[in-house]
Design a protein around this motif. Structure first.
Motif, PDB file in Angstrom:
ATOM      1  N   ARG A   1     -24.137  -1.028 -18.235  1.00 15.47           N
ATOM      2  CA  ARG A   1     -23.941  -0.068 -19.317  1.00 15.47           C
ATOM      3  C   ARG A   1     -25.192   0.788 -19.442  1.00 15.47           C
ATOM      4  O   ARG A   1     -26.271   0.348 -19.140  1.00 15.47           O
ATOM      5  CB  ARG A   1     -23.658  -0.796 -20.629  1.00 15.47           C
ATOM      6  N   GLY A   2     -24.997   1.995 -19.906  1.00 15.29           N
ATOM      7  CA  GLY A   2     -26.141   2.862 -20.085  1.00 15.29           C
ATOM      8  C   GLY A   2     -25.805   4.290 -19.794  1.00 15.29           C
ATOM      9  O   GLY A   2     -24.671   4.717 -19.966  1.00 15.29           O
ATOM     10  N   THR A   3     -26.788   5.031 -19.310  1.00 12.84           N
ATOM     11  CA  THR A   3     -26.632   6.467 -19.136  1.00 12.84           C
ATOM     12  C   THR A   3     -27.286   6.921 -17.844  1.00 12.84           C
ATOM     13  O   THR A   3     -28.381   6.480 -17.508  1.00 12.84           O
ATOM     14  CB  THR A   3     -27.305   7.205 -20.319  1.00 12.84           C
ATOM     15  N   ILE A   4     -26.599   7.801 -17.140  1.00 16.13           N
ATOM     16  CA  ILE A   4     -27.199   8.533 -16.034  1.00 16.13           C
ATOM     17  C   ILE A   4     -27.198   9.989 -16.483  1.00 16.13           C
ATOM     18  O   ILE A   4     -26.139  10.607 -16.634  1.00 16.13           O
ATOM     19  CB  ILE A   4     -26.412   8.360 -14.720  1.00 16.13           C
ATOM     20  N   CYS A   5     -28.373  10.539 -16.734  1.00 15.02           N
ATOM     21  CA  CYS A   5     -28.483  11.915 -17.219  1.00 15.02           C
ATOM     22  C   CYS A   5     -28.146  12.905 -16.111  1.00 15.02           C
ATOM     23  O   CYS A   5     -28.265  12.604 -14.923  1.00 15.02           O
ATOM     24  CB  CYS A   5     -29.896  12.172 -17.746  1.00 15.02           C
ATOM     25  N   ILE A   6     -27.743  14.104 -16.519  1.00  9.73           N
ATOM     26  CA  ILE A   6     -27.350  15.153 -15.581  1.00  9.73           C
ATOM     27  C   ILE A   6     -28.436  15.377 -14.538  1.00  9.73           C
ATOM     28  O   ILE A   6     -28.138  15.645 -13.368  1.00  9.73           O
ATOM     29  CB  ILE A   6     -26.983  16.466 -16.318  1.00  9.73           C
ATOM     30  N   GLU A   7     -29.684  15.248 -14.932  1.00 10.66           N
ATOM     31  CA  GLU A   7     -30.790  15.485 -14.003  1.00 10.66           C
ATOM     32  C   GLU A   7     -30.822  14.477 -12.858  1.00 10.66           C
ATOM     33  O   GLU A   7     -31.443  14.735 -11.824  1.00 10.66           O
ATOM     34  CB  GLU A   7     -32.129  15.450 -14.764  1.00 10.66           C
ATOM     35  N   ASP A   8     -30.153  13.333 -13.032  1.00 12.78           N
ATOM     36  CA  ASP A   8     -30.181  12.267 -12.027  1.00 12.78           C
ATOM     37  C   ASP A   8     -28.850  12.063 -11.308  1.00 12.78           C
ATOM     38  O   ASP A   8     -28.746  11.222 -10.409  1.00 12.78           O
ATOM     39  CB  ASP A   8     -30.593  10.947 -12.693  1.00 12.78           C
ATOM     40  N   ILE A   9     -27.833  12.820 -11.693  1.00 15.40           N
ATOM     41  CA  ILE A   9     -26.514  12.671 -11.068  1.00 15.40           C
ATOM     42  C   ILE A   9     -26.521  13.384  -9.720  1.00 15.40           C
ATOM     43  O   ILE A   9     -27.045  14.496  -9.594  1.00 15.40           O
ATOM     44  CB  ILE A   9     -25.408  13.202 -11.996  1.00 15.40           C
ATOM     45  N   GLU A  10     -25.938  12.736  -8.724  1.00 14.58           N
ATOM     46  CA  GLU A  10     -25.891  13.286  -7.373  1.00 14.58           C
ATOM     47  C   GLU A  10     -24.457  13.303  -6.866  1.00 14.58           C
ATOM     48  O   GLU A  10     -23.643  12.450  -7.240  1.00 14.58           O
ATOM     49  CB  GLU A  10     -26.740  12.432  -6.426  1.00 14.58           C
ATOM     50  N   MET A  11     -24.173  14.262  -5.986  1.00 18.13           N
ATOM     51  CA  MET A  11     -22.857  14.327  -5.345  1.00 18.13           C
ATOM     52  C   MET A  11     -22.573  13.009  -4.635  1.00 18.13           C
ATOM     53  O   MET A  11     -23.461  12.431  -3.996  1.00 18.13           O
ATOM     54  CB  MET A  11     -22.817  15.467  -4.328  1.00 18.13           C
ATOM     55  N   GLY A  12     -21.329  12.530  -4.752  1.00 17.31           N
ATOM     56  CA  GLY A  12     -20.926  11.299  -4.083  1.00 17.31           C
ATOM     57  C   GLY A  12     -21.257  10.026  -4.842  1.00 17.31           C
ATOM     58  O   GLY A  12     -20.784   8.947  -4.468  1.00 17.31           O
ATOM     59  N   MET A  13     -22.060  10.133  -5.890  1.00 14.15           N
ATOM     60  CA  MET A  13     -22.406   8.955  -6.697  1.00 14.15           C
ATOM     61  C   MET A  13     -21.117   8.366  -7.266  1.00 14.15           C
ATOM     62  O   MET A  13     -20.215   9.099  -7.670  1.00 14.15           O
ATOM     63  CB  MET A  13     -23.344   9.397  -7.820  1.00 14.15           C
ATOM     64  N   SER A  14     -21.012   7.047  -7.281  1.00 13.61           N
ATOM     65  CA  SER A  14     -19.795   6.427  -7.817  1.00 13.61           C
ATOM     66  C   SER A  14     -20.139   5.171  -8.608  1.00 13.61           C
ATOM     67  O   SER A  14     -21.195   4.568  -8.409  1.00 13.61           O
ATOM     68  CB  SER A  14     -18.809   6.102  -6.699  1.00 13.61           C
ATOM     69  N   ARG A  15     -19.221   4.803  -9.476  1.00 16.57           N
ATOM     70  CA  ARG A  15     -19.320   3.578 -10.259  1.00 16.57           C
ATOM     71  C   ARG A  15     -17.907   3.035 -10.440  1.00 16.57           C
ATOM     72  O   ARG A  15     -16.928   3.777 -10.383  1.00 16.57           O
ATOM     73  CB  ARG A  15     -19.961   3.817 -11.632  1.00 16.57           C
TER      74      ARG A  15
ATOM     75  N   ILE B   1     -10.510   4.037 -16.525  1.00 18.89           N
ATOM     76  CA  ILE B   1     -11.282   5.181 -16.027  1.00 18.89           C
ATOM     77  C   ILE B   1     -12.238   5.651 -17.129  1.00 18.89           C
ATOM     78  O   ILE B   1     -13.414   5.895 -16.895  1.00 18.89           O
ATOM     79  CB  ILE B   1     -10.342   6.331 -15.593  1.00 18.89           C
ATOM     80  N   SER B   2     -11.713   5.769 -18.333  1.00 14.50           N
ATOM     81  CA  SER B   2     -12.535   6.171 -19.474  1.00 14.50           C
ATOM     82  C   SER B   2     -13.708   5.217 -19.668  1.00 14.50           C
ATOM     83  O   SER B   2     -14.823   5.646 -19.986  1.00 14.50           O
ATOM     84  CB  SER B   2     -11.674   6.231 -20.736  1.00 14.50           C
ATOM     85  N   ALA B   3     -13.464   3.923 -19.467  1.00 11.08           N
ATOM     86  CA  ALA B   3     -14.537   2.939 -19.622  1.00 11.08           C
ATOM     87  C   ALA B   3     -15.642   3.144 -18.597  1.00 11.08           C
ATOM     88  O   ALA B   3     -16.835   3.053 -18.925  1.00 11.08           O
ATOM     89  CB  ALA B   3     -13.976   1.517 -19.515  1.00 11.08           C
ATOM     90  N   VAL B   4     -15.279   3.437 -17.354  1.00 14.88           N
ATOM     91  CA  VAL B   4     -16.298   3.680 -16.328  1.00 14.88           C
ATOM     92  C   VAL B   4     -17.110   4.923 -16.701  1.00 14.88           C
ATOM     93  O   VAL B   4     -18.341   4.921 -16.634  1.00 14.88           O
ATOM     94  CB  VAL B   4     -15.676   3.841 -14.922  1.00 14.88           C
ATOM     95  N   ILE B   5     -16.410   5.980 -17.117  1.00 16.97           N
ATOM     96  CA  ILE B   5     -17.096   7.231 -17.475  1.00 16.97           C
ATOM     97  C   ILE B   5     -17.993   7.034 -18.692  1.00 16.97           C
ATOM     98  O   ILE B   5     -19.152   7.457 -18.698  1.00 16.97           O
ATOM     99  CB  ILE B   5     -16.060   8.352 -17.709  1.00 16.97           C
ATOM    100  N   GLY B   6     -17.489   6.391 -19.723  1.00 14.16           N
ATOM    101  CA  GLY B   6     -18.231   6.247 -20.977  1.00 14.16           C
ATOM    102  C   GLY B   6     -19.339   5.217 -20.953  1.00 14.16           C
ATOM    103  O   GLY B   6     -20.269   5.282 -21.757  1.00 14.16           O
ATOM    104  N   GLU B   7     -19.257   4.279 -20.016  1.00 16.89           N
ATOM    105  CA  GLU B   7     -20.244   3.206 -19.968  1.00 16.89           C
ATOM    106  C   GLU B   7     -21.180   3.268 -18.766  1.00 16.89           C
ATOM    107  O   GLU B   7     -22.232   2.660 -18.779  1.00 16.89           O
ATOM    108  CB  GLU B   7     -19.539   1.841 -19.965  1.00 16.89           C
ATOM    109  N   GLN B   8     -20.766   3.974 -17.691  1.00 22.38           N
ATOM    110  CA  GLN B   8     -21.544   3.920 -16.461  1.00 22.38           C
ATOM    111  C   GLN B   8     -21.907   5.275 -15.864  1.00 22.38           C
ATOM    112  O   GLN B   8     -23.053   5.492 -15.511  1.00 22.38           O
ATOM    113  CB  GLN B   8     -20.773   3.125 -15.393  1.00 22.38           C
ATOM    114  N   LEU B   9     -20.918   6.150 -15.665  1.00 26.99           N
ATOM    115  CA  LEU B   9     -21.161   7.412 -14.959  1.00 26.99           C
ATOM    116  C   LEU B   9     -20.375   8.532 -15.587  1.00 26.99           C
ATOM    117  O   LEU B   9     -19.158   8.595 -15.414  1.00 26.99           O
ATOM    118  CB  LEU B   9     -20.775   7.273 -13.468  1.00 26.99           C
ATOM    119  N   PRO B  10     -21.022   9.389 -16.346  1.00 23.02           N
ATOM    120  CA  PRO B  10     -22.432   9.411 -16.681  1.00 23.02           C
ATOM    121  C   PRO B  10     -22.867   8.333 -17.677  1.00 23.02           C
ATOM    122  O   PRO B  10     -24.024   7.965 -17.708  1.00 23.02           O
ATOM    123  CB  PRO B  10     -22.649  10.799 -17.267  1.00 23.02           C
TER     124      PRO B  10
END
Length: 147
Positions: A7-21, A71-80
């Protein structure tokens, strides 16, 4: 139970193409009943074995939106993650999810619009390696500039 959900946050500055969770969850009878209560969708195909047996599904199935919620859980808890604003989601349901199925939900970054903090994610859920749901999500990612 959700398996090892970071759980947590990946900020826009650290998001990369192809990154997955991803996450995995067994959909239980209790999950289906709770979703029916929360959503008020008490369609008997989800809740009544006798009724569901006589449908094209030949048995009870989980609500499609319960599966999409993973899907919402992955987005809201992991990526971003925490602080993400959901902007849109397309979904296509390919196969039913049944009580007891282990669902693997995954999102993958396919586009980044840094100036607007927008991230487009390819999304899918699978059971036994077979995709049961596919789609795309558009989200606004959190930024360190706004911490």
């Amino acid at each position: 139970m959700l398996d090892n959900l970071p759980r947590g946050t990946i900020c826009i500055e650290d998001i990369e193409m192809g990154m997955s969770r991803s996450l995995q969850k067994v959909v239980t009878d209790a999950d289906i009943e709770m979703f029916a209560q929360i959503s008020t969708d008490r369609n008997p195909v989800h809740l009544d074995d006798d009724y569901a047996r006589d449908t094209i599904f030949e048995g009870r199935i989980a609500h499609g939106m319960l599966t999409a919620g993973l899907i919402s859980a992955v987005i809201g808890e992991q990526l971003p993650g925490h602080g993400t604003v959901y902007m849109g989601q397309s979904l296509k349901f390919l196969a039913p999810v049944r009580p007891g199925d282990l669902v693997h939900a995954e999102v993958k970054v396919i586009d980044i619009e840094m100036a607007k903090r927008r991230v487009k994610l390819e999304c899918h859920c699978a059971v036994d390696g077979k995709k049961v749901l596919i789609g795309e999500a558009t989200v606004m990612a959190p930024s360190r500039k706004f911490d």
